[in-house]
Design a protein around this motif. Structure first.
Motif, mmCIF file in Angstrom:
data_model
loop_
_atom_site.group_PDB
_atom_site.id
_atom_site.type_symbol
_atom_site.label_atom_id
_atom_site.label_comp_id
_atom_site.label_asym_id
_atom_site.label_seq_id
_atom_site.Cartn_x
_atom_site.Cartn_y
_atom_site.Cartn_z
ATOM 1 N N LYS A 34 0.831 -1.199 0.000
ATOM 2 C CA LYS A 34 0.000 0.000 0.000
ATOM 3 C C LYS A 34 0.870 1.255 0.000
ATOM 4 C CE LYS A 34 -3.600 2.319 2.657
ATOM 5 N NZ LYS A 34 -4.490 2.233 3.828
ATOM 6 N N ARG A 79 -5.837 2.593 -7.267
ATOM 7 C CA ARG A 79 -6.758 3.072 -6.231
ATOM 8 C C ARG A 79 -7.701 1.949 -5.813
ATOM 9 N NH1 ARG A 79 -11.774 4.316 -6.491
ATOM 10 N NH2 ARG A 79 -11.798 4.361 -8.739
ATOM 11 N N LYS A 80 -8.202 1.206 -6.796
ATOM 12 C CA LYS A 80 -9.073 0.066 -6.491
ATOM 13 C C LYS A 80 -8.298 -1.014 -5.744
ATOM 14 C CE LYS A 80 -12.016 1.002 -10.437
ATOM 15 N NZ LYS A 80 -12.342 0.658 -11.816
ATOM 16 N N ILE A 82 -5.794 -0.483 -3.698
ATOM 17 C CA ILE A 82 -5.633 -0.011 -2.320
ATOM 18 C C ILE A 82 -6.873 -0.327 -1.501
ATOM 19 C CG2 ILE A 82 -5.465 2.087 -0.904
ATOM 20 C CD1 ILE A 82 -3.447 3.132 -3.017
ATOM 21 N N THR A 83 -8.043 -0.199 -2.106
ATOM 22 C CA THR A 83 -9.287 -0.560 -1.418
ATOM 23 C C THR A 83 -9.281 -2.040 -1.055
ATOM 24 O OG1 THR A 83 -10.477 1.165 -2.620
ATOM 25 C CG2 THR A 83 -11.806 -0.585 -1.635
ATOM 26 N N LYS A 84 -8.794 -2.886 -1.962
ATOM 27 C CA LYS A 84 -8.718 -4.325 -1.687
ATOM 28 C C LYS A 84 -7.670 -4.619 -0.607
ATOM 29 C CE LYS A 84 -10.367 -5.852 -6.183
ATOM 30 N NZ LYS A 84 -10.074 -6.623 -7.393
ATOM 31 N N ASP A 86 -6.870 -2.575 1.835
ATOM 32 C CA ASP A 86 -7.502 -2.165 3.094
ATOM 33 C C ASP A 86 -8.483 -3.227 3.586
ATOM 34 O OD1 ASP A 86 -6.100 0.217 3.320
ATOM 35 O OD2 ASP A 86 -7.650 1.412 2.320
ATOM 36 N N ALA A 87 -9.222 -3.826 2.655
ATOM 37 C CA ALA A 87 -10.161 -4.892 3.029
ATOM 38 C C ALA A 87 -9.403 -6.104 3.567
ATOM 39 C CB ALA A 87 -11.032 -5.281 1.831
ATOM 40 N N GLN A 90 -8.303 -5.413 7.035
ATOM 41 C CA GLN A 90 -9.451 -5.549 7.944
ATOM 42 C C GLN A 90 -9.720 -7.021 8.251
ATOM 43 O OE1 GLN A 90 -11.120 -3.186 9.671
ATOM 44 N NE2 GLN A 90 -12.061 -4.947 10.652
#
Length: 138
Positions: A34, A79-80, A82-84, A86-87, A90
């Motif tokens: 990331k 960007r997409k 980075i969302t994955k 972050d998921a 989590q």
């Protein structure tokens, strides 16, 4: 609880799946990935702000616009991603990381090494892709 990894630590199939060391290994791997993506994104912004589209030659301007468009598409994919990431981070926190969303079975360590954001086991991913192909052919 803080986990300190030995410098040469690599997860293996021999240890218990998603033990604290393994989770910390993948957490650090995801955070590093990331950070690299965010650094590249910042460099793109600086580059685009310093670059002028006021090229006198039409061909040069078109080439510059094409390069810029490609770079923006790449950054959008990142960007997409980075969302994955972050998921996935989590899922590490809630304890579901490394387990297939479809079957609940552990995802192979080699698959997670290659694709740390994986949410499906190799078999489930292949089924998903086959189903996608057959539906697309309709």
């Amino acid at each position: 609880m803080t986990v300190t990894l030995p410098p040469d630590y690599r997860p293996s199939e021999d240890e218990s799946f998603m033990n604290p060391q393994m989770r910390e290994y993948f957490r650090l791997k995801l955070l590093q990935w990331k950070a690299e993506l965010l650094k590249e994104s910042g460099e793109t912004i600086n580059h685009m702000q310093s670059e002028s589209l006021a090229e006198p030659d039409v061909a040069d301007r078109a080439s510059l616009e094409s390069d810029r468009s490609l770079e923006l598409r790449t950054r959008d994919r990142e960007r997409k991603l980075i969302t994955k990431i972050d998921a996935a981070l989590q899922r590490i926190e809630d304890g579901s990381y490394g387990y297939c969303e479809e079957t609940g079975e552990p995802i192979a360590i080699r698959r997670l090494e290659a694709r740390p954001i994986a949410t499906l086991s190799l078999e489930a991913q292949e089924r998903h892709e086959r189903l996608e192909r057959t539906q697309r052919d309709d």
